[in-house]
Design a protein around this motif. Structure first.
Motif, PDB file in Angstrom:
ATOM      1  N   THR A  90       0.837  -1.193   0.000  1.00  0.00           N
ATOM      2  CA  THR A  90       0.000   0.000   0.000  1.00  0.00           C
ATOM      3  C   THR A  90       0.876   1.248   0.000  1.00  0.00           C
ATOM      4  O   THR A  90       1.900   1.297   0.686  1.00  0.00           O
ATOM      5  CB  THR A  90      -0.919   0.020   1.235  1.00  0.00           C
ATOM      6  N   LYS A  91       0.470   2.234  -0.749  1.00  0.00           N
ATOM      7  CA  LYS A  91       1.149   3.523  -0.774  1.00  0.00           C
ATOM      8  C   LYS A  91       0.098   4.627  -0.843  1.00  0.00           C
ATOM      9  O   LYS A  91      -1.094   4.360  -1.056  1.00  0.00           O
ATOM     10  CB  LYS A  91       2.095   3.620  -1.971  1.00  0.00           C
ATOM     11  N   ALA A  92       0.537   5.872  -0.654  1.00  0.00           N
ATOM     12  CA  ALA A  92      -0.389   6.998  -0.637  1.00  0.00           C
ATOM     13  C   ALA A  92       0.217   8.178  -1.372  1.00  0.00           C
ATOM     14  O   ALA A  92       1.430   8.411  -1.304  1.00  0.00           O
ATOM     15  CB  ALA A  92      -0.746   7.381   0.795  1.00  0.00           C
ATOM     16  N   LEU A 107      -9.679   5.247  -2.402  1.00  0.00           N
ATOM     17  CA  LEU A 107      -9.108   3.920  -2.190  1.00  0.00           C
ATOM     18  C   LEU A 107      -9.089   3.197  -3.518  1.00  0.00           C
ATOM     19  O   LEU A 107     -10.134   2.995  -4.138  1.00  0.00           O
ATOM     20  CB  LEU A 107      -9.919   3.122  -1.171  1.00  0.00           C
ATOM     21  N   LEU A 152      -9.263  10.735   5.097  1.00  0.00           N
ATOM     22  CA  LEU A 152      -8.158  10.990   4.164  1.00  0.00           C
ATOM     23  C   LEU A 152      -8.155  12.418   3.640  1.00  0.00           C
ATOM     24  O   LEU A 152      -7.311  12.762   2.815  1.00  0.00           O
ATOM     25  CB  LEU A 152      -8.236  10.007   2.988  1.00  0.00           C
ATOM     26  N   TRP A 161      -5.857  12.439   0.415  1.00  0.00           N
ATOM     27  CA  TRP A 161      -4.979  11.289   0.230  1.00  0.00           C
ATOM     28  C   TRP A 161      -5.632  10.289  -0.729  1.00  0.00           C
ATOM     29  O   TRP A 161      -6.820  10.028  -0.647  1.00  0.00           O
ATOM     30  CB  TRP A 161      -4.707  10.585   1.550  1.00  0.00           C
ATOM     31  N   VAL A 163      -5.117   6.446  -1.462  1.00  0.00           N
ATOM     32  CA  VAL A 163      -4.482   5.217  -0.990  1.00  0.00           C
ATOM     33  C   VAL A 163      -4.643   4.149  -2.062  1.00  0.00           C
ATOM     34  O   VAL A 163      -5.757   3.849  -2.495  1.00  0.00           O
ATOM     35  CB  VAL A 163      -5.105   4.753   0.343  1.00  0.00           C
ATOM     36  N   CYS A 165      -3.666   0.178  -3.084  1.00  0.00           N
ATOM     37  CA  CYS A 165      -3.202  -1.127  -2.626  1.00  0.00           C
ATOM     38  C   CYS A 165      -3.003  -2.026  -3.846  1.00  0.00           C
ATOM     39  O   CYS A 165      -3.959  -2.313  -4.569  1.00  0.00           O
ATOM     40  CB  CYS A 165      -4.207  -1.746  -1.654  1.00  0.00           C
ATOM     41  N   LEU A 188      -3.551  -2.641   4.431  1.00  0.00           N
ATOM     42  CA  LEU A 188      -4.146  -1.348   4.787  1.00  0.00           C
ATOM     43  C   LEU A 188      -4.012  -1.066   6.280  1.00  0.00           C
ATOM     44  O   LEU A 188      -3.783   0.084   6.686  1.00  0.00           O
ATOM     45  CB  LEU A 188      -5.621  -1.327   4.377  1.00  0.00           C
ATOM     46  N   ARG A 193       0.472   6.526   7.110  1.00  0.00           N
ATOM     47  CA  ARG A 193       0.657   7.726   6.300  1.00  0.00           C
ATOM     48  C   ARG A 193       1.298   8.823   7.141  1.00  0.00           C
ATOM     49  O   ARG A 193       1.220   8.810   8.376  1.00  0.00           O
ATOM     50  CB  ARG A 193      -0.678   8.205   5.740  1.00  0.00           C
ATOM     51  N   ILE A 216      -4.384   4.278   9.036  1.00  0.00           N
ATOM     52  CA  ILE A 216      -5.628   4.532   8.319  1.00  0.00           C
ATOM     53  C   ILE A 216      -6.804   4.095   9.188  1.00  0.00           C
ATOM     54  O   ILE A 216      -6.773   3.031   9.808  1.00  0.00           O
ATOM     55  CB  ILE A 216      -5.637   3.778   6.972  1.00  0.00           C
TER      56      ILE A 216
END
Length: 352
Positions: A90-92, A107, A152, A161, A163, A165, A188, A193, A216
């Protein structure tokens, strides 16, 4: 294309009683991307299930042990169920929200069937099965409100944000949906973050050295449980199917539940309609398995958090490969100027 030779007719495999398999409704396999199974294997699996036995020694309503391993990078997890192995990361990123939802983040889920998992998978070419599993996982998270998108929001109407995945199938031995769902949820929950400070229209994102990153917000943990049926026969139902069992199945029932005994999603494909009585029956079975997997996930997360605290005391970096947003003031000057220009234009329009 594959053909089945039974000695009398090509394309008509026989069951244990000598009847053609095509005499049963919806004989077509649900998993067309798996390797073909021979007639002898079909008969053997079918006869074993009639005696409440399975090839790997399990009972029909038992699952393979799940193994959860977290990586050093935030949001990286590897989940195994038997020989089925899935990696989730997962990154944001910071993006602009939709105009009709200015206070909600995003998401995104993307599933990749790697060719190293099975020779029947193609790289960078999402199959119908991959899209189907990805949508079921995403709906289980969104429609049940498990994922809080409003948390977010950074600056309403300007910055939120996003997110993402990414789910990668590393080895396929059946039941990819349940394994991928558990990997996505674990990723997640493990992801952190950066902390954010908003002063007026200026957004400051703090590095992990200065402020503790933020988890999160999730209201509950949805767990996907798959029930397969052979020949639409209730007595030939099973949990956590292997690759060969998935290939010979005629219908499946996917239930997304949580430990609070809430039904978050339901999906039925193939075969004839199923009665509400059977849905309730297998929902209760799914809830028990979901409670067990949720407890295992929470224990694994608590253990990982303790290990991170120990690494932090030793002076080691908790997040060895932080995301790009883990720097102070990532909103560059040109972006600040754009925001100021937009504000000035809005003031001029209001004056006019």
């Amino acid at each position: 294309a594959r053909a089945f030779c039974t000695g009398t007719t090509i394309g008509q495999p026989l069951d244990n009683q000598g009847h053609p398999w095509t005499s049963y409704p919806n004989w077509t396999s649900l998993n067309m991307e798996a390797a073909p199974v021979s007639n002898a294997e079909r008969k053997f699996i079918h006869n074993a299930l009639e005696k409440k036995l399975r090839v790997d020694g399990r009972t029909p309503m038992s699952m393979r042990p799940a193994k959860i391993e977290f990586g050093r990078k935030s949001g990286t997890v590897e989940v195994s169920m038997g020989k089925t192995k899935v990696l989730a990361a997962t990154k944001a990123d910071i993006v602009k929200p939709y105009p009709d939802r200015p206070s909600e983040g995003f998401l995104r889920l993307h599933m990749d069937f790697s060719p190293m998992a099975s020779p029947y998978f193609e790289h960078n070419r999402p199959s119908a099965r991959a899209v189907q599993i990805s949508r079921m996982i995403e709906r289980g998270l969104r429609d049940s409100n498990a994922f809080d998108t409003e948390s977010l929001c950074i600056l309403s109407g300007s910055r939120v944000w996003e997110v993402r995945c990414d789910i990668h199938v590393m080895d396929d031995d059946g039941n990819l949906g349940d394994c991928a769902n558990l990997a996505a949820v674990a990723s997640l929950m493990h992801f952190r973050r950066p902390d954010v400070t908003v002063v007026g229209d200026r957004v400051t994102i703090h590095s992990v050295e200065k402020r503790q990153p933020v988890a999160i917000a999730m209201h509950h943990i949805p767990i996907m449980i798959t029930v397969l049926f052979l020949n639409d026969n209730e007595s030939l139902a099973l949990l956590d199917p292997t690759r060969k069992e998935s290939t010979i199945a005629t219908s499946e029932l996917v239930l997304t539940v949580n430990k609070h005994k809430e039904l978050c999603g339901i999906y039925k494909s193939g075969g004839s309609p199923i009665s509400p009585k059977l849905i309730i029956k297998y929902a209760n079975v799914a809830i028990k398995e979901a409670q067990r997997l949720t407890e295992q996930l929470e224990v694994a997360l608590a253990k990982e958090e303790k290990e991170q605290q120990q690494r932090s005391r030793r002076g080691e970096s908790v997040y060895t490969n932080p995301i790009e947003a883990f720097i102070d003031n990532p909103v560059k000057e040109d972006e600040d100027e754009e925001m100021e220009d937009v504000t000035a234009m809005d003031e001029e329009k209001s004056k006019k």
